[in-house]
Design a protein around this motif. Structure first.
Motif, PDB file in Angstrom:
ATOM      1  N   SER A  69      -5.159  -1.150   6.502  1.00  0.00           N
ATOM      2  CA  SER A  69      -4.073  -0.177   6.471  1.00  0.00           C
ATOM      3  C   SER A  69      -2.792  -0.837   5.984  1.00  0.00           C
ATOM      4  O   SER A  69      -2.663  -2.055   5.955  1.00  0.00           O
ATOM      5  N   THR A  70      -1.807   0.036   5.623  1.00  0.00           N
ATOM      6  CA  THR A  70      -0.517  -0.481   5.163  1.00  0.00           C
ATOM      7  C   THR A  70       0.139  -1.337   6.228  1.00  0.00           C
ATOM      8  O   THR A  70       0.764  -2.362   5.937  1.00  0.00           O
ATOM      9  N   GLN A  87      -1.203  -4.847   6.153  1.00  0.00           N
ATOM     10  CA  GLN A  87      -0.934  -5.624   4.948  1.00  0.00           C
ATOM     11  C   GLN A  87       0.455  -6.228   5.020  1.00  0.00           C
ATOM     12  O   GLN A  87       1.410  -5.564   5.430  1.00  0.00           O
ATOM     13  N   ASN A 122       4.419   2.026  -9.935  1.00  0.00           N
ATOM     14  CA  ASN A 122       2.993   2.106 -10.269  1.00  0.00           C
ATOM     15  C   ASN A 122       2.148   1.046  -9.575  1.00  0.00           C
ATOM     16  O   ASN A 122       0.938   0.966  -9.831  1.00  0.00           O
ATOM     17  N   GLN A 123       2.753   0.228  -8.712  1.00  0.00           N
ATOM     18  CA  GLN A 123       1.979  -0.804  -8.020  1.00  0.00           C
ATOM     19  C   GLN A 123       0.922  -0.184  -7.099  1.00  0.00           C
ATOM     20  O   GLN A 123       1.191   0.780  -6.388  1.00  0.00           O
ATOM     21  N   THR A 124      -0.262  -0.770  -7.124  1.00  0.00           N
ATOM     22  CA  THR A 124      -1.338  -0.288  -6.254  1.00  0.00           C
ATOM     23  C   THR A 124      -1.171  -0.782  -4.820  1.00  0.00           C
ATOM     24  O   THR A 124      -1.789  -0.242  -3.906  1.00  0.00           O
ATOM     25  N   TYR A 125      -0.357  -1.792  -4.626  1.00  0.00           N
ATOM     26  CA  TYR A 125      -0.120  -2.348  -3.288  1.00  0.00           C
ATOM     27  C   TYR A 125       0.914  -1.474  -2.581  1.00  0.00           C
ATOM     28  O   TYR A 125       2.008  -1.242  -3.117  1.00  0.00           O
ATOM     29  N   PRO A 126       0.639  -0.998  -1.375  1.00  0.00           N
ATOM     30  CA  PRO A 126       1.513   0.007  -0.766  1.00  0.00           C
ATOM     31  C   PRO A 126       2.692  -0.512   0.046  1.00  0.00           C
ATOM     32  O   PRO A 126       3.695   0.193   0.191  1.00  0.00           O
ATOM     33  N   ASN A 127       2.589  -1.726   0.588  1.00  0.00           N
ATOM     34  CA  ASN A 127       3.596  -2.167   1.559  1.00  0.00           C
ATOM     35  C   ASN A 127       4.671  -3.001   0.865  1.00  0.00           C
ATOM     36  O   ASN A 127       4.667  -4.228   0.916  1.00  0.00           O
ATOM     37  N   GLN A 171      14.218   7.130  -4.569  1.00  0.00           N
ATOM     38  CA  GLN A 171      13.331   6.340  -3.701  1.00  0.00           C
ATOM     39  C   GLN A 171      14.107   5.915  -2.460  1.00  0.00           C
ATOM     40  O   GLN A 171      14.774   4.875  -2.457  1.00  0.00           O
ATOM     41  N   HIS A 197      -1.708  -3.940 -10.853  1.00  0.00           N
ATOM     42  CA  HIS A 197      -2.429  -4.734  -9.866  1.00  0.00           C
ATOM     43  C   HIS A 197      -1.689  -6.010  -9.478  1.00  0.00           C
ATOM     44  O   HIS A 197      -2.212  -6.773  -8.652  1.00  0.00           O
ATOM     45  N   ALA A 231      -1.007  -6.620  -5.574  1.00  0.00           N
ATOM     46  CA  ALA A 231      -2.253  -6.617  -4.806  1.00  0.00           C
ATOM     47  C   ALA A 231      -3.077  -7.871  -5.073  1.00  0.00           C
ATOM     48  O   ALA A 231      -3.577  -8.523  -4.134  1.00  0.00           O
TER      49      ALA A 231
END
Length: 305
Positions: free
Chosen positions: A2-3, A6, A31-36, A61, A103, A106
């Motif tokens: 989960s976020t 991470q 556009n980053q796939t990493y959420p945190n 944002q 990516h 991540a």
């Protein structure tokens, strides 16, 4: 994972007159796939429309923070001002004329987990792009003998003394490493060589063999100003070399540093930075690694004005 589980990653986006590149750069963060992620936008007193664009993105944002510096303080101080307000376990120094591939974050965090807690920095390959975003080449060339320049992982102190191989925009740094160093040295005109030297003394580096970043080539970029007449960064390089000399623990490391100093000496002479060349020659004397050609250069710069 989960976020919440991470680790938080801070992206410090540094801008100075990057208005024409900003939308693509900031969209690459979205556009980053990493959420945190924690994003701090820093404008170093730009004179173009950068501040307006940064404000528009920050308003859209709510979890992004914006720092509009009232005067131009340079990259090291601008970065530190944001770093002191950040909380991420890992930190990216992101120049807003560059682009992060989706990516990037991540894959770098996965690399940190594979490398272990002694790893202070992950770096990777980059695509070099022109002002229009067209591919020029990769940072590392693929040759029959492997990658060039040859990357290094692990304990790389001697490597970073002797040669240039790290693509600066690809760096992701561990917060603990930056905190141990006290952030960037604000007395310097640029940050990467100093960070590599000081960080690699007590921390390992890890090379991730994939493209994660696009580095923009344009006439105003910092990398285009080095090794030119009146190089604005040469005195900082000399200062870092002196730091490195004090940190060397054995003859192999001193030999590696001599390779760097000799290169800087020859570039200084080539571009007629004679005062700095004399200082570099003195440093090479202290290292006790003078070749015949070095001595001839020393005689030349001693008599020329």
């Amino acid at each position: 994972m989960s976020t919440v589980e991470q680790p938080l990653v801070t992206i410090i986006a540094l801008c100075y007159n990057h208005a024409r590149f900003l939308p693509q750069a900031l969209d690459s963060l979205l556009n980053q796939t990493y959420p945190n992620l924690e994003v701090l936008l820093v404008d170093d007193a730009s004179t173009d429309d950068s501040a307006t664009i940064l404000m528009r993105y920050a308003q859209a944002q709510p979890n992004w923070r914006l720092l509009l510096l009232p005067e131009n303080v340079g990259n090291c101080r601008a970065f530190n001002s944001a770093f002191r307000q950040s909380m991420g376990e890992f930190v990216i120094d992101f120049a807003t004329d560059d682009v992060l591939l989706p990516h990037r974050v991540a894959h770098h965090i996965t690399a940190f987990q594979e490398a272990g807690p002694q790893c202070g920095m992950v770096y990777s390959d980059a695509e070099l792009i022109d002002e229009q975003g067209h591919l020029v080449r990769r940072h590392f060339r693929r040759t029959a003998q492997g990658l060039f320049p040859r990357p290094a992982s692990g304990w790389v102190f001697a490597d970073v003394l002797a040669r240039y191989f790290i693509s600066t925009p690809t760096m992701t740094m561990r917060r603990a490493t930056l905190e141990e160093l006290g952030g960037y040295d604000e007395a310097l005109a640029y940050e990467d060589f100093d960070f590599w030297v000081r960080a690699s003394r007590n921390w390992q580096f890890y090379f991730l063999d994939e493209v994660t970043t696009q580095k923009r080539l344009h006439p105003q970029s910092m990398s285009r100003k080095g090794y030119q007449p009146h190089d604005p960064y040469l005195n900082s390089t000399i200062h870092v070399c002196r730091k490195a000399l004090a940190m060397c623990r054995n003859e192999a490391e001193r030999t590696a540093l001599a390779v760097r100093v000799r290169w800087e000496l020859r570039q200084a002479v080539r571009w007629r930075n004679y005062s700095e060349a004399r200082t570099l020659y003195t440093l090479l004397q202290e290292l006790n690694h003078l070749t015949l050609f070095d001595r001839l250069l020393g005689l030349w710069v001693a008599i020329i004005k």
